[in-house]
Scaffold this active site. Structure first.
Site, PDB file in Angstrom:
ATOM      1  CD  GLN A 139     -22.435  57.610 -12.034  1.00  0.00           C
ATOM      2  OE1 GLN A 139     -23.644  57.553 -11.806  1.00  0.00           O
ATOM      3  NE2 GLN A 139     -21.540  57.104 -11.210  1.00  0.00           N
ATOM      4  CB  SER A 142     -24.354  51.723 -16.026  1.00  0.00           C
ATOM      5  OG  SER A 142     -24.320  51.998 -14.663  1.00  0.00           O
ATOM      6  CB  SER A 174     -29.683  59.968 -14.114  1.00  0.00           C
ATOM      7  OG  SER A 174     -29.791  58.690 -13.568  1.00  0.00           O
ATOM      8  CD  GLU A 257     -23.626  56.728  -7.777  1.00  0.00           C
ATOM      9  OE1 GLU A 257     -22.623  56.072  -8.113  1.00  0.00           O
ATOM     10  OE2 GLU A 257     -24.666  56.783  -8.465  1.00  0.00           O
TER      11      GLU A 257
HETATM   12  C1  LIG Z   1     -32.630  55.303 -11.110  1.00  0.00           C
HETATM   13  C2  LIG Z   1     -31.307  54.874 -11.611  1.00  0.00           C
HETATM   14  C3  LIG Z   1     -30.425  55.826 -12.043  1.00  0.00           C
HETATM   15  C4  LIG Z   1     -29.197  55.443 -12.553  1.00  0.00           C
HETATM   16  N1  LIG Z   1     -28.380  56.413 -13.014  1.00  0.00           N
HETATM   17  C5  LIG Z   1     -27.205  56.053 -13.558  1.00  0.00           C
HETATM   18  C6  LIG Z   1     -26.364  57.050 -14.109  1.00  0.00           C
HETATM   19  O1  LIG Z   1     -26.694  58.238 -14.125  1.00  0.00           O
HETATM   20  N2  LIG Z   1     -25.196  56.672 -14.653  1.00  0.00           N
HETATM   21  C7  LIG Z   1     -24.783  55.378 -14.660  1.00  0.00           C
HETATM   22  O2  LIG Z   1     -23.694  55.118 -15.137  1.00  0.00           O
HETATM   23  N3  LIG Z   1     -25.558  54.391 -14.144  1.00  0.00           N
HETATM   24  C8  LIG Z   1     -26.770  54.697 -13.613  1.00  0.00           C
HETATM   25  N4  LIG Z   1     -27.591  53.724 -13.111  1.00  0.00           N
HETATM   26  C9  LIG Z   1     -27.187  52.335 -13.259  1.00  0.00           C
HETATM   27  C10 LIG Z   1     -26.881  51.599 -11.987  1.00  0.00           C
HETATM   28  O3  LIG Z   1     -25.664  51.990 -11.440  1.00  0.00           O
HETATM   29  C11 LIG Z   1     -26.923  50.100 -12.322  1.00  0.00           C
HETATM   30  O4  LIG Z   1     -28.256  49.788 -12.682  1.00  0.00           O
HETATM   31  C12 LIG Z   1     -26.513  49.240 -11.163  1.00  0.00           C
HETATM   32  O5  LIG Z   1     -25.145  49.386 -10.884  1.00  0.00           O
HETATM   33  C13 LIG Z   1     -26.810  47.754 -11.442  1.00  0.00           C
HETATM   34  O6  LIG Z   1     -26.252  47.362 -12.653  1.00  0.00           O
HETATM   35  P1  LIG Z   1     -27.146  46.604 -13.759  1.00  0.00           P
HETATM   36  O7  LIG Z   1     -28.417  47.377 -13.940  1.00  0.00           O
HETATM   37  O8  LIG Z   1     -26.292  46.375 -14.951  1.00  0.00           O
HETATM   38  O9  LIG Z   1     -27.548  45.214 -13.096  1.00  0.00           O
HETATM   39  P2  LIG Z   1     -26.646  43.904 -13.049  1.00  0.00           P
HETATM   40  O10 LIG Z   1     -25.288  44.244 -12.569  1.00  0.00           O
HETATM   41  O11 LIG Z   1     -26.753  43.194 -14.369  1.00  0.00           O
HETATM   42  O12 LIG Z   1     -27.390  43.077 -11.943  1.00  0.00           O
HETATM   43  C14 LIG Z   1     -28.583  42.311 -12.205  1.00  0.00           C
HETATM   44  C15 LIG Z   1     -28.986  41.623 -10.902  1.00  0.00           C
HETATM   45  O13 LIG Z   1     -27.938  40.697 -10.505  1.00  0.00           O
HETATM   46  C16 LIG Z   1     -27.500  40.997  -9.176  1.00  0.00           C
HETATM   47  N5  LIG Z   1     -26.042  40.779  -9.080  1.00  0.00           N
HETATM   48  C17 LIG Z   1     -25.097  41.193  -9.963  1.00  0.00           C
HETATM   49  N6  LIG Z   1     -23.867  40.836  -9.519  1.00  0.00           N
HETATM   50  C18 LIG Z   1     -24.050  40.207  -8.332  1.00  0.00           C
HETATM   51  C19 LIG Z   1     -23.162  39.621  -7.387  1.00  0.00           C
HETATM   52  N7  LIG Z   1     -21.832  39.622  -7.576  1.00  0.00           N
HETATM   53  N8  LIG Z   1     -23.698  39.077  -6.252  1.00  0.00           N
HETATM   54  C20 LIG Z   1     -25.050  39.085  -6.042  1.00  0.00           C
HETATM   55  N9  LIG Z   1     -25.944  39.610  -6.925  1.00  0.00           N
HETATM   56  C21 LIG Z   1     -25.461  40.165  -8.043  1.00  0.00           C
HETATM   57  C22 LIG Z   1     -27.833  42.462  -8.967  1.00  0.00           C
HETATM   58  O14 LIG Z   1     -27.970  42.766  -7.603  1.00  0.00           O
HETATM   59  C23 LIG Z   1     -29.143  42.588  -9.736  1.00  0.00           C
HETATM   60  O15 LIG Z   1     -30.221  42.164  -8.929  1.00  0.00           O
HETATM   61  C24 LIG Z   1     -28.831  54.065 -12.602  1.00  0.00           C
HETATM   62  C25 LIG Z   1     -29.722  53.106 -12.154  1.00  0.00           C
HETATM   63  C26 LIG Z   1     -30.959  53.489 -11.667  1.00  0.00           C
HETATM   64  C27 LIG Z   1     -31.901  52.426 -11.200  1.00  0.00           C
END
Ligand SMILES: Cc1cc2nc3c(=O)[nH]c(=O)nc-3n(C[C@H](O)[C@H](O)[C@H](O)COP(=O)(O)OP(=O)(O)OC[C@H]3O[C@@H](n4cnc5c(N)ncnc54)[C@H](O)[C@@H]3O)c2cc1C
Length: 411
Positions: A139, A142, A174, A257
């Site tokens: 996927q 992100s 992933s 998902e």
């Molecule tokens: C094990 C794992 C596998 C993954 N696999 C994939 C994959 O295969 N493909 C893919 O595309 N993505 C993948 N991801 C990514 C995942 O979808 C993102 O990490 C997730 O959506 C959070 O985005 P970010 O890491 O950019 O954090 P951010 O969006 O930058 O968030 C940082 C912090 O701010 C908080 N925050 C952000 N916005 C708000 C809001 N509006 N209100 C309150 N709090 C907020 C969040 O909760 C978090 O604590 C994976 C993540 C993990 C951990």
């Protein structure tokens, strides 16, 4: 505990018995304590390659015997079954030494998306190859600046004749390092509000211009990656749904998902925790007994939430609030059970790998909790969804929803 066979409808009970018979014929029963999941294990590149191949072989066996894509319509090679039957099959399968884990993204997310939004040619080409173990998918959603706010993505795809030229960066992908195909969201129009200029595109992961770099996690595994895309040429016919209308397509993917993660049994499991408490001689400790009771309660609450979701699906109702609560409840259970497991081990909880009890299985599961708590939408985002969509609280201010994406301030 409930007896799944007694509580099931005659059709589901019959399905369970048929699944059991198939599994007994084609797979080896799992000895007590054995696991086919790479979670909780030290994982070298060789072991991972072997795991991927085992998944491909098992997926091919499922397809050859009519057990692949249980909820997919029969016309696309699926079994035409219900979500409840898919769960029944997963329960039965978990008692055998087999896994098709690397196909979860393809079969749980990509397939349903292509079935809902794809052209006949896309269905013809892609669906069968997922089911028969040929194509592993990842996927590519992100990005460094677009996770929770996924629609803020800036990977661009520009039409050049009958091809799209893609440039940008994805992250946390992933399984990108062993995937054949990726479902990618890219911006195809910068002059409209952010949700309106995105396309959902199937990308061959072996295309020139794709560079996959592993990211190492605190578990020591390199389960996910950064993916750099430089002038990657993709046939425009690989756009699923209409060009610029990919957000609606992505919502189908993300809904599937969430359902997959919420229904998943990620984490330690109550029986393993109880066994660990016995092994560590801690079952007479009143504080530990209290924590074990809490863990069991959480396990049962999740089970009943699952039953509610099943009951609604059975009578054709759309998913209710229980589905939104489930992802959050799974996250909390994984976190609390991880803490409890390490406190049961006491000072040994600080060890890792072969030095630790059970070869560090519980340490790995403890460290893995953040995957579950962040992946597929963070806990905070799940709370926002619950607050706004279930409790009807006022929504967050979203001034960026109507302006052209090009005009929005960005880092
Ligand atoms: C094990 C794992 C596998 C993954 N696999 C994939 C994959 O295969 N493909 C893919 O595309 N993505 C993948 N991801 C990514 C995942 O979808 C993102 O990490 C997730 O959506 C959070 O985005 P970010 O890491 O950019 O954090 P951010 O969006 O930058 O968030 C940082 C912090 O701010 C908080 N925050 C952000 N916005 C708000 C809001 N509006 N209100 C309150 N709090 C907020 C969040 O909760 C978090 O604590 C994976 C993540 C993990 C951990």
């Amino acid at each position: 505990m409930t007896d799944p066979v007694i509580d099931e409808s005659p059709a589901d009970a019959e399905f369970r018995l048929a699944a059991r018979a198939f599994l007994r014929e084609h797979a080896e029963p799992k000895p007590p304590g054995a696991s086919t999941s790479p979670l909780g294990k030290e994982m070298s590149a060789e072991l991972e390659a072997a795991h991927v191949q085992e998944c491909r072989d098992w997926q091919a066996t499922l397809a050859a015997n009519g057990w692949a894509g249980i909820t997919w319509p029969a016309e696309y090679g699926g079994r035409g079954g219900t979500v409840a039957q898919a769960r029944i099959f997963a329960q039965e399968e978990s008692r055998f030494l087999v896994s098709s884990g690397v196909f979860m993204v393809a079969i749980g997310m990509v397939g349903p998306t292509i079935i809902s939004h794809g052209t006949e040619a896309q269905k013809d080409y892609f669906l069968r190859r997922m089911l028969n173990g040929e194509h592993v998918w990842c996927q590519l959603f992100s990005e460094p600046g677009a996770g929770s706010d996924l629609a803020g993505l800036t990977t661009r795809a520009e039409l050049d004749g009958d091809e799209l030229v893609v440039n940008g960066q994805k992250v946390w992908t992933s399984g990108a390092h062993f995937s054949d195909w990726g479902m990618m969201l890219a911006r195809t129009n910068w002059d409209v509000p952010k949700h309106q200029g995105i396309s959902w595109i199937a990308v061959d992961m072996r295309s020139p211009g794709i560079e996959v770099r592993p990211l190492r996690q605190i578990t020591g595994h390199a389960h996910f990656n950064e993916v750099f895309l430089t002038d990657v040429r993709v046939p425009a016919e690989n756009v699923v749904g209409e060009i610029d209308k990919g957000w609606g397509v992505a919502l189908t993917t993300l809904g599937n998902e969430r359902q997959m993660i919420g229904g998943g049994g990620s984490g330690i499991g109550f029986k393993s925790l109880l066994a660990l408490a016995r092994q560590c001689g801690r079952t007479e400790d009143p504080m530990i007994r209290q924590e074990l009771a809490r863990s069991y309660t959480r396990f049962e609450v999740l089970n009943w939430l699952g039953q509610r979701a099943k009951a609604r699906a059975k009578v054709g109702l759309p998913p209710g609030p229980e589905v939104s609560v489930m992802k959050l409840a799974v996250s909390q259970r994984v976190a609390d059970d991880g803490d409890l497991a390490l406190s049961l081990e006491g000072p040994d909880g600080m060890l890792i790998g072969a030095d630790a009890p059970d070869d560090g299985t519980f340490q790995q599961l403890f460290l893995n909790q953040w995957s579950v708590r962040i992946g597929g939408g963070t806990e905070q985002i799940q709370r926002n969804v619950l607050g706004e969509r279930v409790l009807g609280l006022p929504g967050e201010a979203r001034p960026d929803k109507t302006a052209a994406f090009r005009e929005l301030p960005r880092n």
